[in-house]
Design an enzyme around this catalytic site. Structure first.
Site, PDB file in Angstrom:
ATOM      1  CB  SER A 145      -0.874   0.034   1.260  1.00  0.00           C
ATOM      2  OG  SER A 145      -1.529   1.290   1.382  1.00  0.00           O
ATOM      3  CE1 TYR A 158      -4.026  -2.021   5.179  1.00  0.00           C
ATOM      4  CE2 TYR A 158      -3.248   0.173   4.600  1.00  0.00           C
ATOM      5  CZ  TYR A 158      -3.734  -1.070   4.221  1.00  0.00           C
ATOM      6  OH  TYR A 158      -3.902  -1.364   2.896  1.00  0.00           O
TER       7      TYR A 158
END
Ligand SMILES: NC(=O)c1ccc[n+]([C@@H]2O[C@H](COP(=O)([O-])OP(=O)(O)OC[C@H]3O[C@@H](n4cnc5c(N)ncnc54)[C@H](O)[C@@H]3O)[C@@H](O)[C@H]2O)c1
Length: 253
Positions: A145, A158
């Protein structure tokens, strides 16, 4: 058409499902994993019209016993594994990192980091022995990501987990060269199940992210499938250890 056997984790929703459809359309056999059996069945139903073989594996990628059995079933059915796509991941509710309960921290790291490491650990050992596949014996594609490059407040753990996936990709590229390639894809802001289909959460993230996206639209799950198809193909054989953004123009490094 050059058919490959491709394992996709987290194939019951979002990117995993979109990649399954694209790669099935391109004639590949698929091993599809997800924790959610309903979502996985739904994905499999969407592949009915393609002339390919599938193997469904319901289970948790952070569970070593399950992962070993999934890899063993994969090789029992298909004999060879050309590509592993480590896609399954979770977000977590928006929280400042110092307020995160220990158990939530552990779950995010277990699914997002330990999972890809475990699946790669057992898949790559087998890939290394696939001498009949030349010049590349196997390919690994990690879905990381942009949050792993530019850490984002409120999804801090995250971000940490995805930074770890980026480091893992580079370590694996070095350790598994020259016969196995390892690259990572960094999506930006795409509407998938990771936002838990919560309209408020989606609105909050999209309001912030829309301002940052040069191409002025939120991504879809399908937006990354062309890049993944390229990474699966022989056209990417001379690439390894690369961390590729596909985010509509948000992060430049
Ligand atoms: N959507 C985005 O904007 C975005 C951006 C960057 C990266 N990503 C990454 O893309 C990947 C796919 O996410 P998505 O956006 O499609 O979300 P999603 O929620 O639609 O799909 C994730 C899938 O993974 C499955 N899963 C979760 N934990 C699992 C486990 N322990 N074992 C097996 N399966 C499990 C879920 O059941 C779900 O079907 C994730 O790694 C995510 O971090 C998403």
């Amino acid at each position: 058409m050059n058919s490959k056997n491709i394992l996709i984790t987290g194939a019951g929703s979002g990117f995993g499902r979109a990649m399954a459809i694209r790669l099935a359309k391109e004639g590949n056999n698929l091993i599809l994993n997800d924790l959610n059996s309903e979502g996985l069945k739904e994905t499999n139903n969407l592949l009915n019209s393609y002339n390919i073989e599938t193997l469904l594996q319901v289970g948790d990628i952070s569970d070593s016993k399950f992962v070993q059995s999934m890899i063993s079933d994969t090789f029992y059915k298909f004999k060879l594994l050309h590509v592993l796509i480590n896609n399954a991941g979770i977000g977590g509710d928006p929280t400042n990192i110092i307020d995160l309960p220990d158990a939530v921290m552990e779950r995010i790291m277990n699914v997002n980091f330990k999972g890809p490491w475990l699946v790669t650990k057992y898949a790559a050992k087998k890939m290394k022995t696939q001498r009949e596949l030349k010049p590349i014996r196997g390919k690994i594609i990690n879905i990381a990501s942009i949050a792993g490059k530019d850490p984002t407040p409120l999804i801090g753990m995250y971000s940490c987990s995805k930074a770890a996936v980026i480091a893992l990709t580079k370590v694996l590229a070095k350790e598994l060269a020259p016969r196995i390639t390892v690259n990572a894809v960094c999506p930006g802001f795409h509407v998938t199940g990771i936002y838990k289909n919560d309209p408020n959460l989606i609105k909050e993230f999209l309001d912030i992210s829309n301002k940052k996206i040069l191409l002025k639209r939120i991504g879809t799950a399908e937006d990354i499938t062309g890049l993944v198809s390229f990474l699966v193909s022989e056209d990417s054989n001379y690439m390894t250890g690369q961390i590729i953004n596909i985010d509509g123009g948000v992060v430049f490094h």
